[in-house]
Design a protein around this motif. Structure first.
Motif, mmCIF file in Angstrom:
data_model
loop_
_atom_site.group_PDB
_atom_site.id
_atom_site.type_symbol
_atom_site.label_atom_id
_atom_site.label_comp_id
_atom_site.label_asym_id
_atom_site.label_seq_id
_atom_site.Cartn_x
_atom_site.Cartn_y
_atom_site.Cartn_z
ATOM 1 N N CYS A 1 -12.650 -4.869 0.184
ATOM 2 C CA CYS A 1 -11.986 -4.941 -1.121
ATOM 3 C C CYS A 1 -10.819 -5.922 -1.099
ATOM 4 O O CYS A 1 -10.658 -6.749 -2.007
ATOM 5 C CB CYS A 1 -11.507 -3.555 -1.552
ATOM 6 S SG CYS A 1 -12.848 -2.423 -1.989
ATOM 7 N N ILE B 1 -11.983 -0.783 2.661
ATOM 8 C CA ILE B 1 -10.687 -1.339 2.248
ATOM 9 C C ILE B 1 -10.590 -2.804 2.653
ATOM 10 O O ILE B 1 -10.116 -3.654 1.891
ATOM 11 C CB ILE B 1 -9.534 -0.508 2.843
ATOM 12 C CG1 ILE B 1 -9.558 0.914 2.238
ATOM 13 C CG2 ILE B 1 -8.191 -1.167 2.595
ATOM 14 C CD1 ILE B 1 -8.590 1.889 2.870
ATOM 15 N N ILE C 1 -7.832 1.001 -5.422
ATOM 16 C CA ILE C 1 -7.482 -0.386 -5.100
ATOM 17 C C ILE C 1 -7.406 -1.152 -6.415
ATOM 18 O O ILE C 1 -8.386 -1.220 -7.169
ATOM 19 C CB ILE C 1 -8.525 -1.022 -4.161
ATOM 20 C CG1 ILE C 1 -8.611 -0.199 -2.871
ATOM 21 C CG2 ILE C 1 -8.176 -2.468 -3.852
ATOM 22 C CD1 ILE C 1 -9.821 -0.491 -2.032
ATOM 23 N N VAL D 1 -3.078 -0.868 -2.615
ATOM 24 C CA VAL D 1 -4.018 0.116 -2.075
ATOM 25 C C VAL D 1 -3.304 1.468 -2.027
ATOM 26 O O VAL D 1 -2.222 1.582 -1.442
ATOM 27 C CB VAL D 1 -4.491 -0.265 -0.656
ATOM 28 C CG1 VAL D 1 -5.456 0.806 -0.133
ATOM 29 C CG2 VAL D 1 -5.166 -1.623 -0.655
ATOM 30 N N GLY E 1 0.793 -1.217 0.000
ATOM 31 C CA GLY E 1 0.000 0.000 0.000
ATOM 32 C C GLY E 1 0.828 1.271 0.000
ATOM 33 O O GLY E 1 2.002 1.275 0.379
#
Length: 671
Positions: free
Chosen positions: A589, A586, A617, A604, A565
């Motif tokens: 997902c 998040i 994402i 992310v 991320g």
């Protein structure tokens, strides 16, 4: 004429000199005229002499019923049973005999048409089933009673009672919406009859339902109105319990001043009434309990001593005595007399279990748990703690389910009302147009038809928009409710089950059973992981940005997909509720990537753009058809993500097709 003279002599003679021989009273060889004279005689005996002849009263009723049935005077037989039912059942304590008479006359209900008698049979049957706690059959017979009574004056009071007692029965089984509906119908009848006693009684019953459902503000408003009306009319019946219930509702919303004030008003009102019903100590104990809760133990002891004295002076009242024993147990615990508190608490908890007082049962289990914990009796402590949690959850769940049903009923009623109003408008429009002349009928018909189509389509459009808004609002409230429940379950797992496992671990450590200790450590760690997944408490401690980084790292560590991320610092930019929703989006997902995408990697990215937060994402998985998945009833993940974005007043764009990966872009306003 000779028969009449002889019978009149017998009547006078037996009334004043001889007892009735029931074995020879009814003879098969008697003529119809003799049977009628005997029936009239028995009727006179039942009206005038039953106070002098209590032992033979039931036999007289049985003879009267048999004779009336033999003469096919079914209405007379039924009326005599309905009039004597309560006397036989309660005064003579012969409920079985009363029940037998009731079922005997029910066989002839198809022979009569009198609504008062038909409704009365089922009303008494319902009371009989209610006394046996057979609430299903009681409701069934209350309904039959309501259906047989009419709105004529002679039936009105009994029909009101049938609605009232059916509402009471619904309340006993937790059907609070149906209970309120029946109470409100009964209230209209009582108001029509100007029955002030049951008007207030019914209003009080409705306020108690609000309390059970957790609508404390609504209950307080209702009780204040009842008290004001009673005070204005100088009507004090039930005023004591009104003040007491008001106090309890103030306690629920943590208004200690109003709680104490109304407790003392309840006690003062009770003292002024001089009822001698054994409830005075109940209200003295209630004040003692208030002082125990606020650690004023000297004052608590004063009121407990007063209550103890009144319990001996007044007629025995189990409600007051059980409440006294429960509160005395709590007082003994406060002054550290644990053994005495334990002994009295164990004795009293059995009583609450028997009479179904779930709230007192819950509170005493908590007290016993705390005593055993102090005495280092962990098994006993754990047993009572589990009973406490079970009772608490039962009370909470009933309240929440009832509240949801209540709001649903209101929503359904509003929809129905709107539909009726719409239909009435359409009918009025058509009625006015029909008054036009014949020459304009064709043109007006065409115009009306077109207008109706437009009107219908417009209304349908508005209806669909509103329906969608309501559904979205409902889903958002459902998500909020889920988060509350997740937080509660997470806390309970951590605080109760986790604590219990630690107690067990400490015991095993003393025995040096390292293998079992290792298993327990694994279980404790699993509980912590479950608790953390249910509700991320770290949001409150380390901030949203770090929490998301930790989430990515945790999922990456425990899956075959490489996840990473680029998370910018957005701490303190949003409310805790919005942060939690971003975290859940998040989380959902990433879960979809791991479970469904078959991706090698995923990323992310979270950045701040002036007044917005942008979340991207991306994965290199197999992709999916968005329309197909979103319309799939089993695909809840995408719908949940979409609803959370709507709640945050943001927008979401999903670009995906089969074998091309997925790109999700979310834009959320900061304000």
């Amino acid at each position: 004429m000779k028969h009449v003279k002889v019978f009149l002599f017998m009547f006078f003679f037996t009334q004043n000199i001889l007892p009735i021989d029931h074995r020879i009273f009814i003879k098969k060889k008697d003529t119809a005229s003799i049977k009628i004279l005997k029936l009239n005689y028995l009727d006179s005996v039942l009206i005038n002499n039953h106070k002098k002849d209590l032992e033979n009263y039931i036999q007289n009723i049985e003879n009267y019923v048999d004779l009336a049935i033999d003469l096919k005077k079914y209405e007379s037989a039924i009326l005599s049973v309905l009039k004597s039912y309560n006397k036989i059942s309660f005064q003579f304590n012969q409920p079985k005999k009363a029940e037998q008479l009731l079922f005997k006359i029910e066989k002839y209900s198809d022979k009569i048409k009198d609504s008062y008698l038909l409704g009365g049979i089922y009303l008494k049957k319902a009371e009989n089933f209610y006394s046996k706690n057979n609430f299903k059959e009681a409701i069934k017979n209350y309904t039959f009673s309501i259906n047989n009574y009419t709105d004529k004056k002679k039936d009105l009071l009994h029909k009101a009672d049938a609605y009232f007692f059916r509402g009471q029965t619904y309340a006993n089984i937790g059907e609070f919406i149906k209970s309120i509906n029946d109470y409100e119908i009964a209230l209209k009848y009582y108001q029509k009859l100007k029955d002030i006693e049951y008007i207030f009684f019914t209003k009080t019953a409705i306020s108690k339902i609000y309390t059970k459902m957790g609508f404390y503000d609504k209950a307080i408003k209702s009780l204040l109105k009842i008290i004001k009306d009673k005070t204005t009319k100088n009507y004090t019946t039930g005023l004591t319990s009104n003040y007491y219930n008001l106090a309890l509702n103030y306690k629920k919303i943590n208004n200690k001043v109003a709680y104490k004030k109304n407790l003392f008003k309840a006690l003062k009102t009770k003292e002024n009434r001089n009822d001698n019903d054994g409830y005075l100590p109940y209200y003295q104990v209630a004040i003692a309990q208030y002082y125990i809760e606020n650690d004023s133990l000297d004052k608590a002891k004063k009121y407990l001593d007063l209550a103890k004295k009144e319990c001996y002076l007044m007629p025995k009242n189990n409600y007051s005595l059980n409440f006294y024993n429960k509160t005395k147990s709590e007082f003994l615990f406060k002054i550290k007399k644990y053994d005495e508190a334990l002994e009295l608490g164990k004795k009293t908890i059995v009583k609450f279990k028997e009479n179904g007082d779930l709230n007192s049962f819950k509170e005493l289990n908590k007290l016993l748990y705390e005593i055993y914990l102090i005495q280092n009796k962990s098994n006993n402590a754990l047993h009572h703690y589990s009973l406490y949690v079970k009772a608490k959850d039962s009370i909470t769940n009933k309240s929440k389910v009832s509240a949801l049903n209540f709001y649903k009923a209101i929503l359904d009623a509003e929809k129905k009302e709107k539909k009726i109003v719409s239909q009435r408008k359409s009918i009025n429009v058509l009625a006015k147009k029909n008054k036009k002349t014949k020459d304009l009928i064709i043109y007006l018909s065409i115009g009306s038809f077109l207008f109706f189509i437009i009107f219908y389509l417009q209304n349908k459009r508005i209806y669909l928009i509103k329906k969608k808004e309501i559904q979205e609002k409902y889903l958002q409230q459902l998500l909020q409710y889920q988060e509350i429940e997740r937080k509660r379950i997470s806390k309970d797992l951590h605080d109760s089950l986790g604590y219990s496992l630690l107690l067990i671990k400490n015991k095993i450590s003393l025995k040096k059973d390292f293998q079992t200790e290792k298993l327990l450590n694994g279980a404790i760690e699993e509980i912590r992981n479950i608790s953390k997944n249910l509700h991320p408490f770290q949001l409150n401690t380390i901030g949203i940005s770090t929490a998301i980084n930790n989430l990515i790292h945790e999922i990456d560590k425990n899956s075959d997909t490489y996840l990473f991320g680029e998370i910018k610092d957005i701490d303190n930019l949003l409310s805790k509720e919005k942060e939690l929703n971003i975290y859940r989006i998040i989380q959902e997902c990433l879960s979809n990537i791991v479970k469904h995408a078959k991706a090698n990697s995923g990323k992310v990215k979270l950045i701040q753009l002036k007044n917005y937060i942008n979340i991207t994402i991306i994965d290199n998985g197999i992709g999916f058809n968005f329309e197909e998945k979103y319309n799939d009833n089993e695909s809840l993940g995408l719908k949940t993500i979409n609803e959370r974005v709507k709640f945050l007043k943001g927008t979401i764009k999903i670009r995906s097709s089969k074998n091309t990966g997925t790109n999700i872009n979310i834009l959320l306003p900061l304000k």
